[in-house]
Design a protein around this motif. Structure first.
Motif, mmCIF file in Angstrom:
data_model
loop_
_atom_site.group_PDB
_atom_site.id
_atom_site.type_symbol
_atom_site.label_atom_id
_atom_site.label_comp_id
_atom_site.label_asym_id
_atom_site.label_seq_id
_atom_site.Cartn_x
_atom_site.Cartn_y
_atom_site.Cartn_z
ATOM 1 N N LYS A 28 36.611 43.864 36.519
ATOM 2 C CA LYS A 28 37.000 45.259 36.711
ATOM 3 C C LYS A 28 38.440 45.359 37.189
ATOM 4 C CE LYS A 28 34.485 49.151 38.026
ATOM 5 N NZ LYS A 28 33.481 49.915 38.434
ATOM 6 N N PRO A 29 39.253 46.124 36.465
ATOM 7 C CA PRO A 29 40.620 46.321 36.952
ATOM 8 C C PRO A 29 40.613 47.211 38.199
ATOM 9 C CG PRO A 29 40.271 47.527 34.903
ATOM 10 C CD PRO A 29 39.018 46.766 35.187
ATOM 11 N N PRO A 30 41.697 47.165 38.980
ATOM 12 C CA PRO A 30 41.731 47.938 40.229
ATOM 13 C C PRO A 30 41.807 49.444 40.009
ATOM 14 C CG PRO A 30 43.854 46.892 39.839
ATOM 15 C CD PRO A 30 42.909 46.382 38.782
ATOM 16 N N GLU A 31 42.196 49.872 38.815
ATOM 17 C CA GLU A 31 42.260 51.304 38.533
ATOM 18 C C GLU A 31 41.804 51.558 37.096
ATOM 19 O OE1 GLU A 31 46.132 49.345 38.006
ATOM 20 O OE2 GLU A 31 45.632 50.230 39.915
ATOM 21 N N PRO A 32 41.527 52.806 36.756
ATOM 22 C CA PRO A 32 41.082 53.137 35.400
ATOM 23 C C PRO A 32 42.142 52.758 34.360
ATOM 24 C CG PRO A 32 40.822 55.022 36.872
ATOM 25 C CD PRO A 32 41.570 53.976 37.628
ATOM 26 N N ALA A 33 41.705 52.560 33.124
ATOM 27 C CA ALA A 33 42.592 52.145 32.031
ATOM 28 C C ALA A 33 43.771 53.106 31.867
ATOM 29 C CB ALA A 33 41.808 52.030 30.727
ATOM 30 N N GLY A 34 43.555 54.397 32.087
ATOM 31 C CA GLY A 34 44.624 55.382 31.951
ATOM 32 C C GLY A 34 45.789 55.127 32.893
ATOM 33 N N ILE A 35 45.499 54.626 34.058
ATOM 34 C CA ILE A 35 46.548 54.304 35.030
ATOM 35 C C ILE A 35 47.081 52.890 34.777
ATOM 36 C CG2 ILE A 35 47.026 53.966 37.497
ATOM 37 C CD1 ILE A 35 44.870 56.140 38.017
ATOM 38 N N LEU A 36 46.185 51.989 34.388
ATOM 39 C CA LEU A 36 46.561 50.600 34.147
ATOM 40 C C LEU A 36 47.670 50.477 33.098
ATOM 41 C CD1 LEU A 36 45.759 47.653 34.862
ATOM 42 C CD2 LEU A 36 44.242 47.729 32.890
ATOM 43 N N VAL A 37 47.621 51.287 32.046
ATOM 44 C CA VAL A 37 48.596 51.170 30.960
ATOM 45 C C VAL A 37 49.977 51.693 31.329
ATOM 46 C CG1 VAL A 37 46.828 51.229 29.161
ATOM 47 C CG2 VAL A 37 47.935 53.358 29.858
ATOM 48 N N THR A 38 50.129 52.277 32.498
ATOM 49 C CA THR A 38 51.437 52.813 32.893
ATOM 50 C C THR A 38 52.348 51.757 33.515
ATOM 51 O OG1 THR A 38 50.645 53.477 35.079
ATOM 52 C CG2 THR A 38 50.454 55.103 33.280
ATOM 53 N N ARG A 39 51.837 50.547 33.674
ATOM 54 C CA ARG A 39 52.641 49.459 34.233
ATOM 55 C C ARG A 39 52.262 48.158 33.517
ATOM 56 N NH1 ARG A 39 49.258 46.655 37.314
ATOM 57 N NH2 ARG A 39 47.446 47.681 38.174
ATOM 58 N N PRO A 40 53.015 47.077 33.707
ATOM 59 C CA PRO A 40 52.665 45.804 33.051
ATOM 60 C C PRO A 40 51.291 45.312 33.519
ATOM 61 C CG PRO A 40 54.906 45.727 33.896
ATOM 62 C CD PRO A 40 54.294 46.986 34.432
ATOM 63 N N TYR A 41 50.537 44.777 32.590
ATOM 64 C CA TYR A 41 49.205 44.261 32.895
ATOM 65 C C TYR A 41 48.837 43.216 31.846
ATOM 66 C CZ TYR A 41 47.695 47.038 28.967
ATOM 67 O OH TYR A 41 47.556 47.543 27.711
ATOM 68 N N ILE A 42 47.820 42.427 32.147
ATOM 69 C CA ILE A 42 47.268 41.460 31.191
ATOM 70 C C ILE A 42 45.766 41.674 31.151
ATOM 71 C CG2 ILE A 42 46.849 39.025 30.679
ATOM 72 C CD1 ILE A 42 49.478 38.377 32.112
ATOM 73 N N VAL A 43 45.250 41.816 29.953
ATOM 74 C CA VAL A 43 43.811 41.883 29.729
ATOM 75 C C VAL A 43 43.509 40.829 28.672
ATOM 76 C CG1 VAL A 43 41.877 43.274 28.910
ATOM 77 C CG2 VAL A 43 43.660 44.331 30.287
ATOM 78 N N GLY A 44 42.607 39.935 28.963
ATOM 79 C CA GLY A 44 42.277 38.868 28.028
ATOM 80 C C GLY A 44 41.117 38.055 28.542
ATOM 81 N N ILE A 45 41.032 36.822 28.060
ATOM 82 C CA ILE A 45 39.966 35.925 28.500
ATOM 83 C C ILE A 45 40.331 34.513 28.078
ATOM 84 C CG2 ILE A 45 38.530 36.096 26.429
ATOM 85 C CD1 ILE A 45 36.128 36.331 28.505
ATOM 86 N N THR A 46 39.864 33.543 28.828
ATOM 87 C CA THR A 46 40.069 32.155 28.450
ATOM 88 C C THR A 46 38.812 31.653 27.743
ATOM 89 O OG1 THR A 46 39.148 31.234 30.492
ATOM 90 C CG2 THR A 46 41.526 31.759 30.485
#
Length: 173
Positions: A28-46
């Motif tokens: 779970k990211p620390p904030e909703p996706a709408g806020i997450l996309v307003t700054r640099p982020y990484i979403v993925g998986i190993t």
């Protein structure tokens, strides 16, 4: 960066948020996706995390199956064009690939023979051009394209040398 919908889809599909402060992936990211996309982020998986998450289809992204048919690049291009055009007629495919219809038909014959040599059930001998039964052409093509939709590894670039080595029988000394 990406759209809110794309980030949410990735998270819903099994992707994880990289927490740079803790240096770990989190569900779970620390904030909703709408806020997450307003700054640099990484979403993925190993690979390791994907296999550890039972029930998530995202692990299938890491499954590797080598191609078994050994299709040439030209044959792969024909099949990709056929998939993109939902089969298409030979005339349409020849025009799109800038080939003569005769060349295209020879390529189909080569593909069917190669597939039949590896998997006789997929395209039975009776459906091959040499058998004299040409009325099953659409059915052969439909069957092959349906198989390729489920087995995209056949359309992936490969090393003919490695493919030959993987198909060689193992002998014990």
């Amino acid at each position: 960066s990406g759209s809110v919908e794309r980030v949410q889809f990735t998270l819903d599909s099994g992707g994880l948020y990289w927490n740079p402060a803790r240096q770990v992936y989190e569900a779970k990211p620390p904030e909703p996706a709408g806020i997450l996309v307003t700054r640099p982020y990484i979403v993925g998986i190993t690979r390791e995390l994907a296999f550890a998450r039972h029930g998530s289809w995202v692990g299938t992204l890491f499954d590797y199956r080598p191609p078994q048919f050994g299709l040439s690049r030209g044959e792969q291009q024909l099949l990709l064009a056929a998939l993109a055009s939902s089969g298409g007629t030979d005339q349409e495919l020849a025009l799109n690939l800038r080939l003569s219809v005769t060349t295209l038909k020879k390529m189909w014959s080569s593909i069917y023979r190669r597939v039949n040599a590896c998997d006789p059930v997929l395209i039975p001998d009776s459906a091959l051009p040499e058998s004299g039964t040409h009325d099953r052409g659409r059915e052969k093509k439909r069957s092959l394209l349906a198989y390729l939709r489920e087995h995209p590894e056949e359309l992936r670039l490969y090393s003919p040398k490695l493919l030959t080595e993987s198909l060689r029988p193992v002998t014990s000394k």
